[in-house]
Design a protein around this motif. Sequence first.
Motif, PDB file in Angstrom:
ATOM      1  N   ARG A   1       2.562   6.913  -1.541  1.00 31.12           N
ATOM      2  CA  ARG A   1       3.744   6.231  -2.037  1.00 31.12           C
ATOM      3  C   ARG A   1       3.747   5.291  -3.184  1.00 31.12           C
ATOM      4  O   ARG A   1       5.037   4.764  -3.393  1.00 31.12           O
ATOM      5  CB  ARG A   1       4.201   5.491  -0.851  1.00 31.12           C
ATOM      6  CG  ARG A   1       4.339   6.117   0.530  1.00 31.12           C
ATOM      7  CD  ARG A   1       4.538   5.365   1.889  1.00 31.12           C
ATOM      8  NE  ARG A   1       4.643   6.152   3.058  1.00 31.12           N
ATOM      9  CZ  ARG A   1       5.586   6.975   3.366  1.00 31.12           C
ATOM     10  NH1 ARG A   1       6.828   7.209   2.600  1.00 31.12           N
ATOM     11  NH2 ARG A   1       5.680   7.386   4.497  1.00 31.12           N
ATOM     12  N   GLY A   2       3.017   5.438  -4.026  1.00 28.06           N
ATOM     13  CA  GLY A   2       2.880   4.591  -5.057  1.00 28.06           C
ATOM     14  C   GLY A   2       2.611   3.038  -5.085  1.00 28.06           C
ATOM     15  O   GLY A   2       3.077   2.425  -5.911  1.00 28.06           O
ATOM     16  N   LEU A   3       2.145   2.573  -3.853  1.00 30.33           N
ATOM     17  CA  LEU A   3       1.852   1.365  -3.532  1.00 30.33           C
ATOM     18  C   LEU A   3       0.711   0.630  -3.790  1.00 30.33           C
ATOM     19  O   LEU A   3       0.515  -0.345  -3.992  1.00 30.33           O
ATOM     20  CB  LEU A   3       2.332   0.837  -2.347  1.00 30.33           C
ATOM     21  CG  LEU A   3       3.845   1.349  -1.761  1.00 30.33           C
ATOM     22  CD1 LEU A   3       4.301   1.169  -0.316  1.00 30.33           C
ATOM     23  CD2 LEU A   3       4.996   0.766  -2.633  1.00 30.33           C
ATOM     24  N   VAL A   4      -0.309   1.408  -3.829  1.00 29.02           N
ATOM     25  CA  VAL A   4      -1.737   1.110  -4.171  1.00 29.02           C
ATOM     26  C   VAL A   4      -2.452   2.159  -4.973  1.00 29.02           C
ATOM     27  O   VAL A   4      -2.033   3.171  -5.201  1.00 29.02           O
ATOM     28  CB  VAL A   4      -2.593   0.681  -2.862  1.00 29.02           C
ATOM     29  CG1 VAL A   4      -1.786  -0.135  -1.935  1.00 29.02           C
ATOM     30  CG2 VAL A   4      -2.972   2.122  -2.126  1.00 29.02           C
ATOM     31  N   SER A   5      -3.505   1.784  -5.528  1.00 27.86           N
ATOM     32  CA  SER A   5      -4.289   2.489  -6.520  1.00 27.86           C
ATOM     33  C   SER A   5      -5.715   2.333  -6.399  1.00 27.86           C
ATOM     34  O   SER A   5      -6.033   1.040  -6.061  1.00 27.86           O
ATOM     35  CB  SER A   5      -3.917   2.632  -7.866  1.00 27.86           C
ATOM     36  OG  SER A   5      -3.943   1.349  -8.431  1.00 27.86           O
ATOM     37  N   ALA A   6      -6.773   3.223  -6.514  1.00 28.72           N
ATOM     38  CA  ALA A   6      -8.037   3.049  -6.542  1.00 28.72           C
ATOM     39  C   ALA A   6      -8.528   2.580  -7.799  1.00 28.72           C
ATOM     40  O   ALA A   6      -8.100   3.363  -8.967  1.00 28.72           O
ATOM     41  CB  ALA A   6      -8.674   4.178  -5.840  1.00 28.72           C
ATOM     42  N   GLY A   7      -9.519   1.655  -8.066  1.00 26.88           N
ATOM     43  CA  GLY A   7      -9.950   1.408  -9.172  1.00 26.88           C
ATOM     44  C   GLY A   7     -11.520   1.667  -9.410  1.00 26.88           C
ATOM     45  O   GLY A   7     -12.125   2.750  -9.171  1.00 26.88           O
ATOM     46  N   GLU A   8     -12.291   0.471  -9.848  1.00 30.28           N
ATOM     47  CA  GLU A   8     -13.567   0.697 -10.315  1.00 30.28           C
ATOM     48  C   GLU A   8     -14.394   0.919  -8.948  1.00 30.28           C
ATOM     49  O   GLU A   8     -13.914   0.440  -7.628  1.00 30.28           O
ATOM     50  CB  GLU A   8     -14.104  -0.635 -11.027  1.00 30.28           C
ATOM     51  CG  GLU A   8     -14.018  -2.042 -10.210  1.00 30.28           C
ATOM     52  CD  GLU A   8     -12.667  -2.648  -9.968  1.00 30.28           C
ATOM     53  OE1 GLU A   8     -12.777  -3.804  -9.782  1.00 30.28           O
ATOM     54  OE2 GLU A   8     -11.698  -2.165 -10.659  1.00 30.28           O
ATOM     55  N   LEU A   9     -15.640   1.411  -9.198  1.00 30.37           N
ATOM     56  CA  LEU A   9     -16.450   1.432  -7.903  1.00 30.37           C
ATOM     57  C   LEU A   9     -17.295   0.191  -7.646  1.00 30.37           C
ATOM     58  O   LEU A   9     -17.475  -0.696  -8.343  1.00 30.37           O
ATOM     59  CB  LEU A   9     -17.682   2.182  -8.256  1.00 30.37           C
ATOM     60  CG  LEU A   9     -17.479   3.827  -8.511  1.00 30.37           C
ATOM     61  CD1 LEU A   9     -18.711   4.703  -8.968  1.00 30.37           C
ATOM     62  CD2 LEU A   9     -17.147   4.560  -7.251  1.00 30.37           C
ATOM     63  N   HIS A  10     -17.431   0.037  -6.148  1.00 30.46           N
ATOM     64  CA  HIS A  10     -17.920  -1.334  -5.755  1.00 30.46           C
ATOM     65  C   HIS A  10     -19.186  -1.042  -4.503  1.00 30.46           C
ATOM     66  O   HIS A  10     -18.762  -0.255  -3.920  1.00 30.46           O
ATOM     67  CB  HIS A  10     -16.945  -2.175  -5.113  1.00 30.46           C
ATOM     68  CG  HIS A  10     -17.566  -3.502  -4.561  1.00 30.46           C
ATOM     69  ND1 HIS A  10     -18.074  -4.469  -5.294  1.00 30.46           N
ATOM     70  CD2 HIS A  10     -17.693  -4.012  -3.312  1.00 30.46           C
ATOM     71  CE1 HIS A  10     -18.498  -5.535  -4.305  1.00 30.46           C
ATOM     72  NE2 HIS A  10     -18.290  -5.018  -3.279  1.00 30.46           N
ATOM     73  N   ARG A  11     -20.351  -1.466  -5.100  1.00 31.35           N
ATOM     74  CA  ARG A  11     -21.364  -0.980  -4.108  1.00 31.35           C
ATOM     75  C   ARG A  11     -21.542  -2.143  -2.954  1.00 31.35           C
ATOM     76  O   ARG A  11     -21.892  -1.899  -1.906  1.00 31.35           O
ATOM     77  CB  ARG A  11     -22.671  -0.906  -4.863  1.00 31.35           C
ATOM     78  CG  ARG A  11     -24.047  -0.496  -3.879  1.00 31.35           C
ATOM     79  CD  ARG A  11     -25.069  -0.213  -4.951  1.00 31.35           C
ATOM     80  NE  ARG A  11     -24.972   1.003  -5.762  1.00 31.35           N
ATOM     81  CZ  ARG A  11     -25.004   2.101  -5.337  1.00 31.35           C
ATOM     82  NH1 ARG A  11     -25.232   2.535  -4.158  1.00 31.35           N
ATOM     83  NH2 ARG A  11     -24.766   3.196  -6.277  1.00 31.35           N
ATOM     84  N   GLY A  12     -21.190  -3.421  -3.370  1.00 28.43           N
ATOM     85  CA  GLY A  12     -21.064  -4.422  -2.312  1.00 28.43           C
ATOM     86  C   GLY A  12     -22.427  -5.025  -2.118  1.00 28.43           C
ATOM     87  O   GLY A  12     -22.954  -5.416  -0.941  1.00 28.43           O
ATOM     88  N   GLY A  13     -23.543  -4.419  -2.688  1.00 30.07           N
ATOM     89  CA  GLY A  13     -24.914  -5.167  -2.286  1.00 30.07           C
ATOM     90  C   GLY A  13     -25.633  -4.454  -1.192  1.00 30.07           C
ATOM     91  O   GLY A  13     -26.599  -4.944  -0.788  1.00 30.07           O
ATOM     92  N   THR A  14     -25.134  -3.372  -0.788  1.00 29.46           N
ATOM     93  CA  THR A  14     -25.901  -2.566   0.369  1.00 29.46           C
ATOM     94  C   THR A  14     -26.052  -1.194  -0.039  1.00 29.46           C
ATOM     95  O   THR A  14     -25.627  -0.678  -1.016  1.00 29.46           O
ATOM     96  CB  THR A  14     -24.834  -2.580   1.401  1.00 29.46           C
ATOM     97  OG1 THR A  14     -23.664  -1.899   1.170  1.00 29.46           O
ATOM     98  CG2 THR A  14     -24.653  -4.090   2.054  1.00 29.46           C
TER      99      THR A  14
END
Length: 430
Positions: A68-81
Amino acid sequence: MTDDVDRDDRPPGRRQTPADQATVRRSNLGLVLRHLRDHGPRSRARIAQETGLNKATVSSLVAELTDRGLVSAGELHRGGTAGRPGLIVHLDGATVCGVGVELNVDYAAVLVLDLTGTVLHEEREPLDVPVLGFERTLDEVARLVAVAIEAVGAQGASPAGVTLAVPGLVNSGAGIVSVAPNIGWHDEPVLAGLKQRLDVGCPVRVENDANLSALAEWAMGSEARTPDLVYLTGEVGVGGGVIVAGRLLRGADGLSGEVGHIALGDPEQVCGCGRRGCWETVVGLAALLRAAADPDDPVHDPERDLEARLAEVARRAEAGDERTLAALSAVGTALGSGAAVLINLFNPRVVVLGGYFAVLGRFLLEPLTAELNARVFGPGLAGARVVLSTLGFTAAVRGGAHLALEAVFDDPTLVPLATPDSPTRTEIPS
Protein backbone atom coordinates in the motif's frame (compact mmCIF):
# COMPACT_ATOMS: atom_id res chain seq x y z
CA MET A 1 -3.14 -7.85 21.13
CA THR A 2 -5.14 -10.03 18.75
CA ASP A 3 -3.41 -11.72 15.82
CA ASP A 4 -5.24 -11.83 12.51
CA VAL A 5 -4.58 -15.56 12.02
CA ASP A 6 -7.29 -18.16 11.83
CA ARG A 7 -7.64 -20.32 14.94
CA ASP A 8 -9.20 -23.79 15.00
CA ASP A 9 -9.50 -24.15 18.78
CA ARG A 10 -12.58 -21.98 19.24
CA PRO A 11 -15.78 -23.63 20.52
CA PRO A 12 -18.32 -24.57 17.81
CA GLY A 13 -20.33 -21.57 16.67
CA ARG A 14 -17.67 -19.09 17.86
CA ARG A 15 -15.40 -19.05 14.82
CA GLN A 16 -14.86 -15.58 13.39
CA THR A 17 -16.66 -14.73 10.19
CA PRO A 18 -14.70 -13.33 7.23
CA ALA A 19 -15.98 -9.85 8.12
CA ASP A 20 -14.60 -10.24 11.65
CA GLN A 21 -11.25 -11.32 10.26
CA ALA A 22 -11.15 -8.28 8.00
CA THR A 23 -11.89 -6.00 10.95
CA VAL A 24 -9.14 -7.58 13.05
CA ARG A 25 -6.68 -7.29 10.19
CA ARG A 26 -7.47 -3.61 9.65
CA SER A 27 -6.94 -3.03 13.37
CA ASN A 28 -3.60 -4.82 13.33
CA LEU A 29 -2.45 -2.99 10.22
CA GLY A 30 -3.19 0.26 12.03
CA LEU A 31 -1.42 -1.02 15.15
CA VAL A 32 1.81 -1.68 13.23
CA LEU A 33 1.60 1.63 11.34
CA ARG A 34 1.06 3.62 14.56
CA HIS A 35 3.85 1.73 16.29
CA LEU A 36 6.30 2.74 13.58
CA ARG A 37 5.09 6.34 13.75
CA ASP A 38 5.36 6.58 17.52
CA HIS A 39 8.53 4.55 18.11
CA GLY A 40 10.55 4.82 14.92
CA PRO A 41 11.99 2.22 12.51
CA ARG A 42 11.96 -1.37 13.76
CA SER A 43 12.76 -4.88 12.59
CA ARG A 44 9.79 -7.20 12.12
CA ALA A 45 10.97 -9.24 15.12
CA ARG A 46 11.06 -6.18 17.33
CA ILE A 47 7.62 -5.03 16.16
CA ALA A 48 6.28 -8.47 17.08
CA GLN A 49 7.94 -8.36 20.49
CA GLU A 50 6.70 -4.86 21.32
CA THR A 51 3.13 -5.20 20.02
CA GLY A 52 2.41 -8.75 21.13
CA LEU A 53 1.61 -9.89 17.60
CA ASN A 54 3.30 -13.07 16.40
CA LYS A 55 6.14 -12.91 13.88
CA ALA A 56 4.24 -14.51 11.02
CA THR A 57 1.41 -12.02 11.45
CA VAL A 58 3.80 -9.07 11.54
CA SER A 59 5.50 -10.27 8.36
CA SER A 60 2.14 -10.51 6.61
CA LEU A 61 1.04 -7.08 7.87
CA VAL A 62 4.30 -5.42 6.85
CA ALA A 63 4.03 -6.98 3.40
CA GLU A 64 0.57 -5.51 2.95
CA LEU A 65 1.58 -2.10 4.28
CA THR A 66 4.48 -2.17 1.81
CA ASP A 67 2.10 -3.00 -1.03
CA ARG A 68 0.00 0.00 0.00
CA GLY A 69 3.08 2.23 -0.09
CA LEU A 70 2.89 3.03 3.63
CA VAL A 71 6.11 1.39 4.83
CA SER A 72 9.40 0.33 3.27
CA ALA A 73 12.28 -1.92 4.29
CA GLY A 74 15.71 -0.42 4.77
CA GLU A 75 19.05 -1.55 6.13
CA LEU A 76 19.82 -4.94 7.65
CA HIS A 77 19.80 -5.27 11.42
CA ARG A 78 21.21 -8.27 13.30
CA GLY A 79 20.23 -7.07 16.79
CA GLY A 80 23.17 -8.68 18.55
CA THR A 81 21.78 -12.22 18.29
CA ALA A 82 22.67 -15.22 16.19
CA GLY A 83 20.62 -15.97 13.12
CA ARG A 84 19.59 -14.27 9.94
CA PRO A 85 19.63 -10.44 10.15
CA GLY A 86 16.28 -8.66 9.69
CA LEU A 87 15.38 -5.70 7.52
CA ILE A 88 14.49 -2.49 9.33
CA VAL A 89 10.94 -1.34 8.51
CA HIS A 90 10.44 2.41 8.05
CA LEU A 91 7.28 4.47 7.90
CA ASP A 92 7.02 5.69 4.29
CA GLY A 93 3.74 7.05 3.03
CA ALA A 94 5.19 9.78 0.82
CA THR A 95 2.22 9.18 -1.49
CA VAL A 96 -0.32 9.94 1.25
CA CYS A 97 -0.81 13.35 2.81
CA GLY A 98 -3.08 15.34 5.11
CA VAL A 99 -4.14 18.91 4.33
CA GLY A 100 -4.57 21.39 7.17
CA VAL A 101 -6.12 24.82 6.54
CA GLU A 102 -6.49 27.67 9.01
CA LEU A 103 -8.77 30.66 8.73
CA ASN A 104 -8.24 33.64 11.02
CA VAL A 105 -9.22 37.27 11.13
CA ASP A 106 -6.53 38.54 8.80
CA TYR A 107 -5.04 35.51 7.07
CA ALA A 108 -5.60 32.05 5.65
CA ALA A 109 -2.95 29.34 5.70
CA VAL A 110 -2.52 25.83 4.34
CA LEU A 111 0.03 23.15 5.23
CA VAL A 112 0.36 19.61 3.88
CA LEU A 113 2.09 16.79 5.76
CA ASP A 114 2.92 13.34 4.50
CA LEU A 115 2.54 10.26 6.67
CA THR A 116 5.99 10.78 8.24
CA GLY A 117 5.19 14.36 9.26
CA THR A 118 7.29 15.92 6.51
CA VAL A 119 5.96 19.24 5.16
CA LEU A 120 5.17 18.89 1.46
CA HIS A 121 3.59 22.29 0.89
CA GLU A 122 2.99 25.44 2.92
CA GLU A 123 1.39 28.78 2.09
CA ARG A 124 -0.02 31.70 4.04
CA GLU A 125 -1.70 34.78 2.63
CA PRO A 126 -3.19 37.96 4.14
CA LEU A 127 -6.98 37.89 4.07
CA ASP A 128 -9.43 40.39 5.56
CA VAL A 129 -12.06 37.79 6.45
CA PRO A 130 -14.63 40.10 8.14
CA VAL A 131 -14.63 42.37 5.06
CA LEU A 132 -14.69 39.54 2.51
CA GLY A 133 -17.65 37.82 4.12
CA PHE A 134 -18.55 34.16 4.20
CA GLU A 135 -18.92 33.25 0.53
CA ARG A 136 -15.85 35.05 -0.79
CA THR A 137 -13.75 33.77 2.09
CA LEU A 138 -14.70 30.18 1.25
CA ASP A 139 -13.77 30.89 -2.38
CA GLU A 140 -10.27 31.86 -1.22
CA VAL A 141 -9.98 28.85 1.10
CA ALA A 142 -11.01 26.49 -1.69
CA ARG A 143 -8.48 28.09 -4.02
CA LEU A 144 -5.67 27.64 -1.46
CA VAL A 145 -6.60 23.98 -0.99
CA ALA A 146 -6.79 23.34 -4.72
CA VAL A 147 -3.35 24.91 -5.27
CA ALA A 148 -1.90 22.83 -2.42
CA ILE A 149 -3.35 19.56 -3.70
CA GLU A 150 -2.12 20.28 -7.21
CA ALA A 151 1.37 21.01 -5.85
CA VAL A 152 1.62 17.80 -3.82
CA GLY A 153 0.00 15.84 -6.61
CA ALA A 154 2.97 16.77 -8.76
CA GLN A 155 5.11 15.09 -6.06
CA GLY A 156 3.00 11.93 -6.29
CA ALA A 157 0.97 12.48 -3.09
CA SER A 158 -2.80 12.16 -2.66
CA PRO A 159 -4.82 13.69 0.20
CA ALA A 160 -6.24 11.46 2.92
CA GLY A 161 -8.36 14.36 4.14
CA VAL A 162 -8.73 18.12 4.46
CA THR A 163 -9.34 19.81 7.83
CA LEU A 164 -10.26 23.50 8.15
CA ALA A 165 -9.53 25.28 11.44
CA VAL A 166 -11.87 28.14 12.37
CA PRO A 167 -11.65 30.46 15.43
CA GLY A 168 -15.05 29.93 17.00
CA LEU A 169 -17.70 27.49 18.17
CA VAL A 170 -17.76 24.64 15.67
CA ASN A 171 -20.27 21.82 15.44
CA SER A 172 -17.74 19.52 13.79
CA GLY A 173 -20.26 16.76 13.12
CA ALA A 174 -22.51 19.02 11.06
CA GLY A 175 -19.67 21.22 9.82
CA ILE A 176 -21.45 24.36 11.01
CA VAL A 177 -19.70 27.31 12.65
CA SER A 178 -22.20 28.41 15.27
CA VAL A 179 -20.41 31.55 16.41
CA ALA A 180 -17.08 33.00 15.31
CA PRO A 181 -17.31 36.59 16.60
CA ASN A 182 -13.89 37.80 15.51
CA ILE A 183 -14.61 36.98 11.86
CA GLY A 184 -18.32 37.80 12.04
CA TRP A 185 -19.74 34.34 11.29
CA HIS A 186 -22.97 33.01 12.81
CA ASP A 187 -24.54 29.64 11.97
CA GLU A 188 -22.59 29.32 8.74
CA PRO A 189 -22.67 25.95 6.85
CA VAL A 190 -18.92 25.88 6.29
CA LEU A 191 -18.59 22.19 5.46
CA ALA A 192 -21.40 22.26 2.90
CA GLY A 193 -19.90 25.38 1.33
CA LEU A 194 -16.45 23.84 1.07
CA LYS A 195 -17.76 20.63 -0.46
CA GLN A 196 -19.54 22.65 -3.14
CA ARG A 197 -16.24 24.28 -4.04
CA LEU A 198 -13.83 21.34 -3.70
CA ASP A 199 -13.49 18.12 -5.66
CA VAL A 200 -10.77 16.41 -3.66
CA GLY A 201 -11.98 12.81 -3.42
CA CYS A 202 -11.36 12.58 0.34
CA PRO A 203 -13.09 13.51 3.62
CA VAL A 204 -13.37 17.21 4.52
CA ARG A 205 -13.82 18.40 8.13
CA VAL A 206 -14.24 21.66 10.02
CA GLU A 207 -12.83 22.02 13.55
CA ASN A 208 -12.06 24.63 16.19
CA ASP A 209 -8.58 26.09 15.70
CA ALA A 210 -7.42 25.83 19.34
CA ASN A 211 -8.49 22.18 19.55
CA LEU A 212 -6.45 21.40 16.46
CA SER A 213 -3.49 23.30 17.89
CA ALA A 214 -3.71 21.25 21.08
CA LEU A 215 -3.71 18.07 18.98
CA ALA A 216 -0.64 19.29 17.11
CA GLU A 217 1.20 19.98 20.37
CA TRP A 218 0.30 16.52 21.65
CA ALA A 219 1.30 14.83 18.38
CA MET A 220 4.41 16.73 17.29
CA GLY A 221 5.24 19.60 19.64
CA SER A 222 8.10 19.86 22.11
CA GLU A 223 5.91 18.16 24.74
CA ALA A 224 4.54 15.50 22.38
CA ARG A 225 2.67 12.58 23.97
CA THR A 226 2.32 14.30 27.34
CA PRO A 227 -1.00 12.69 28.36
CA ASP A 228 -2.39 15.72 30.25
CA LEU A 229 -1.80 19.01 28.50
CA VAL A 230 -3.42 22.44 28.28
CA TYR A 231 -2.79 24.61 25.24
CA LEU A 232 -3.42 28.37 25.21
CA THR A 233 -3.11 30.45 22.06
CA GLY A 234 -3.18 34.21 21.68
CA GLU A 235 -4.08 35.94 18.46
CA VAL A 236 -6.94 38.38 17.89
CA GLY A 237 -8.93 36.04 20.13
CA VAL A 238 -7.78 33.65 22.81
CA GLY A 239 -8.46 29.95 22.59
CA GLY A 240 -7.57 26.82 24.44
CA GLY A 241 -7.47 23.08 24.00
CA VAL A 242 -7.29 20.43 26.71
CA ILE A 243 -5.78 16.96 26.38
CA VAL A 244 -6.79 14.57 29.18
CA ALA A 245 -5.22 11.10 29.36
CA GLY A 246 -4.06 11.49 25.77
CA ARG A 247 -7.48 12.45 24.38
CA LEU A 248 -8.84 15.80 23.29
CA LEU A 249 -11.55 17.04 25.65
CA ARG A 250 -14.37 18.13 23.37
CA GLY A 251 -17.34 18.44 25.73
CA ALA A 252 -20.91 17.21 25.25
CA ASP A 253 -21.44 19.10 21.99
CA GLY A 254 -17.84 19.60 20.95
CA LEU A 255 -17.82 23.21 22.11
CA SER A 256 -15.16 23.09 24.84
CA GLY A 257 -12.01 25.20 24.76
CA GLU A 258 -13.52 28.70 24.54
CA VAL A 259 -11.37 29.89 27.44
CA GLY A 260 -11.08 33.39 26.02
CA HIS A 261 -14.65 34.04 27.12
CA ILE A 262 -14.22 33.13 30.77
CA ALA A 263 -15.21 36.16 32.86
CA LEU A 264 -11.70 37.08 34.00
CA GLY A 265 -11.27 40.27 32.02
CA ASP A 266 -11.97 43.97 32.25
CA PRO A 267 -15.70 44.49 32.91
CA GLU A 268 -15.50 47.82 31.07
CA GLN A 269 -14.15 46.30 27.89
CA VAL A 270 -16.55 44.90 25.28
CA CYS A 271 -15.33 41.62 23.78
CA GLY A 272 -15.68 40.72 20.13
CA CYS A 273 -18.46 38.35 21.18
CA GLY A 274 -20.51 41.32 22.42
CA ARG A 275 -20.16 40.54 26.13
CA ARG A 276 -18.11 42.44 28.67
CA GLY A 277 -15.28 41.21 30.82
CA CYS A 278 -14.09 38.21 28.78
CA TRP A 279 -10.54 37.05 29.49
CA GLU A 280 -9.41 37.92 25.96
CA THR A 281 -10.18 41.60 26.62
CA VAL A 282 -7.05 41.67 28.81
CA VAL A 283 -4.80 39.01 27.23
CA GLY A 284 -5.78 39.05 23.55
CA LEU A 285 -3.56 40.69 20.96
CA ALA A 286 -5.81 43.74 20.77
CA ALA A 287 -5.41 44.28 24.51
CA LEU A 288 -1.63 44.11 24.29
CA LEU A 289 -1.40 46.48 21.32
CA ARG A 290 -3.91 48.89 22.85
CA ALA A 291 -1.73 49.18 25.95
CA ALA A 292 1.60 49.19 24.12
CA ALA A 293 1.00 51.71 21.31
CA ASP A 294 -1.19 54.58 20.11
CA PRO A 295 -3.98 53.74 17.62
CA ASP A 296 -2.05 55.15 14.64
CA ASP A 297 1.08 53.14 15.43
CA PRO A 298 2.11 50.70 12.64
CA VAL A 299 1.86 47.72 15.03
CA HIS A 300 -1.93 48.16 14.84
CA ASP A 301 -2.00 47.92 11.02
CA PRO A 302 -3.79 44.64 10.10
CA GLU A 303 -2.38 44.81 6.57
CA ARG A 304 1.13 44.30 7.93
CA ASP A 305 2.23 40.73 8.56
CA LEU A 306 1.43 39.72 12.13
CA GLU A 307 4.86 38.27 12.79
CA ALA A 308 6.50 41.50 11.61
CA ARG A 309 4.29 43.49 13.98
CA LEU A 310 5.17 41.22 16.88
CA ALA A 311 8.86 41.48 16.00
CA GLU A 312 8.55 45.25 16.37
CA VAL A 313 6.91 44.87 19.78
CA ALA A 314 9.75 42.57 20.83
CA ARG A 315 12.35 45.03 19.53
CA ARG A 316 10.86 47.83 21.62
CA ALA A 317 10.76 45.63 24.70
CA GLU A 318 14.39 44.63 24.23
CA ALA A 319 15.29 48.30 23.86
CA GLY A 320 13.71 48.96 27.26
CA ASP A 321 10.64 50.91 26.11
CA GLU A 322 8.69 51.42 29.35
CA ARG A 323 5.21 51.47 27.78
CA THR A 324 5.84 48.22 25.90
CA LEU A 325 7.30 46.49 28.95
CA ALA A 326 4.39 47.62 31.14
CA ALA A 327 1.89 46.28 28.59
CA LEU A 328 3.66 42.92 28.43
CA SER A 329 3.83 42.70 32.22
CA ALA A 330 0.08 43.38 32.52
CA VAL A 331 -0.72 40.71 29.92
CA GLY A 332 1.60 38.22 31.64
CA THR A 333 -0.11 38.76 34.99
CA ALA A 334 -3.59 38.44 33.50
CA LEU A 335 -2.50 35.35 31.57
CA GLY A 336 -1.26 33.82 34.82
CA SER A 337 -4.61 34.44 36.52
CA GLY A 338 -6.52 32.49 33.89
CA ALA A 339 -3.89 29.79 33.52
CA ALA A 340 -4.07 29.21 37.29
CA VAL A 341 -7.80 28.51 36.97
CA LEU A 342 -7.12 25.95 34.24
CA ILE A 343 -4.34 24.28 36.23
CA ASN A 344 -6.58 24.05 39.31
CA LEU A 345 -9.36 22.62 37.15
CA PHE A 346 -7.50 20.13 34.93
CA ASN A 347 -4.23 19.40 36.78
CA PRO A 348 -2.15 19.18 33.57
CA ARG A 349 1.50 18.22 33.45
CA VAL A 350 2.25 21.02 31.03
CA VAL A 351 0.69 24.29 29.87
CA VAL A 352 1.81 25.18 26.34
CA LEU A 353 1.64 28.83 25.25
CA GLY A 354 1.10 29.31 21.52
CA GLY A 355 0.35 32.10 19.08
CA TYR A 356 1.68 35.49 20.12
CA PHE A 357 2.08 34.21 23.70
CA ALA A 358 4.95 32.04 22.41
CA VAL A 359 6.50 34.77 20.24
CA LEU A 360 6.65 37.22 23.16
CA GLY A 361 6.85 34.56 25.84
CA ARG A 362 10.23 35.65 27.19
CA PHE A 363 8.61 38.89 28.34
CA LEU A 364 5.48 37.21 29.72
CA LEU A 365 6.86 34.28 31.69
CA GLU A 366 8.12 36.16 34.76
CA PRO A 367 4.83 37.94 35.65
CA LEU A 368 2.85 34.85 34.58
CA THR A 369 4.85 32.56 36.87
CA ALA A 370 4.52 34.98 39.79
CA GLU A 371 0.74 34.95 39.36
CA LEU A 372 0.65 31.16 39.08
CA ASN A 373 2.66 30.82 42.29
CA ALA A 374 0.12 33.03 44.04
CA ARG A 375 -3.01 31.35 42.68
CA VAL A 376 -2.41 27.64 41.95
CA PHE A 377 -3.71 25.62 44.87
CA GLY A 378 -1.45 22.55 44.65
CA PRO A 379 2.21 22.70 45.73
CA GLY A 380 4.81 23.29 43.04
CA LEU A 381 2.15 24.56 40.62
CA ALA A 382 0.39 21.22 41.16
CA GLY A 383 3.13 19.56 39.12
CA ALA A 384 2.54 21.72 36.03
CA ARG A 385 5.19 23.32 33.84
CA VAL A 386 4.71 26.25 31.47
CA VAL A 387 6.50 26.03 28.11
CA LEU A 388 6.47 28.04 24.90
CA SER A 389 5.24 26.34 21.76
CA THR A 390 7.85 25.56 19.13
CA LEU A 391 5.22 25.24 16.39
CA GLY A 392 4.65 28.98 16.08
CA PHE A 393 1.63 30.02 14.05
CA THR A 394 1.53 26.66 12.25
CA ALA A 395 0.00 24.73 15.15
CA ALA A 396 -3.59 24.78 13.88
CA VAL A 397 -2.73 23.78 10.30
CA ARG A 398 -0.41 21.04 11.57
CA GLY A 399 -3.19 19.77 13.82
CA GLY A 400 -5.57 19.79 10.88
CA ALA A 401 -3.16 17.81 8.70
CA HIS A 402 -2.53 15.39 11.58
CA LEU A 403 -6.25 14.82 12.07
CA ALA A 404 -6.74 14.20 8.35
CA LEU A 405 -4.02 11.53 8.41
CA GLU A 406 -5.50 9.78 11.44
CA ALA A 407 -8.00 8.06 9.14
CA VAL A 408 -5.11 6.20 7.49
CA PHE A 409 -3.60 5.18 10.83
CA ASP A 410 -7.04 3.99 11.93
CA ASP A 411 -7.60 2.02 8.72
CA PRO A 412 -4.61 1.64 6.38
CA THR A 413 -6.80 -0.25 3.89
CA LEU A 414 -8.18 3.15 2.85
CA VAL A 415 -5.00 3.43 0.80
CA PRO A 416 -5.37 1.13 -2.24
CA LEU A 417 -2.95 -1.69 -2.94
CA ALA A 418 -0.43 -0.88 -5.65
CA THR A 419 -1.06 -2.58 -8.95
CA PRO A 420 0.78 -2.31 -12.29
CA ASP A 421 -2.09 -0.27 -13.73
CA SER A 422 -2.72 1.89 -10.63
CA PRO A 423 -3.20 5.58 -11.42
CA THR A 424 -0.58 7.93 -10.05
CA ARG A 425 -3.20 9.71 -7.98
CA THR A 426 -5.43 7.53 -5.83
CA GLU A 427 -8.46 8.80 -3.98
CA ILE A 428 -9.44 7.96 -0.42
CA PRO A 429 -13.20 7.56 -0.06
CA SER A 430 -15.08 10.47 1.47
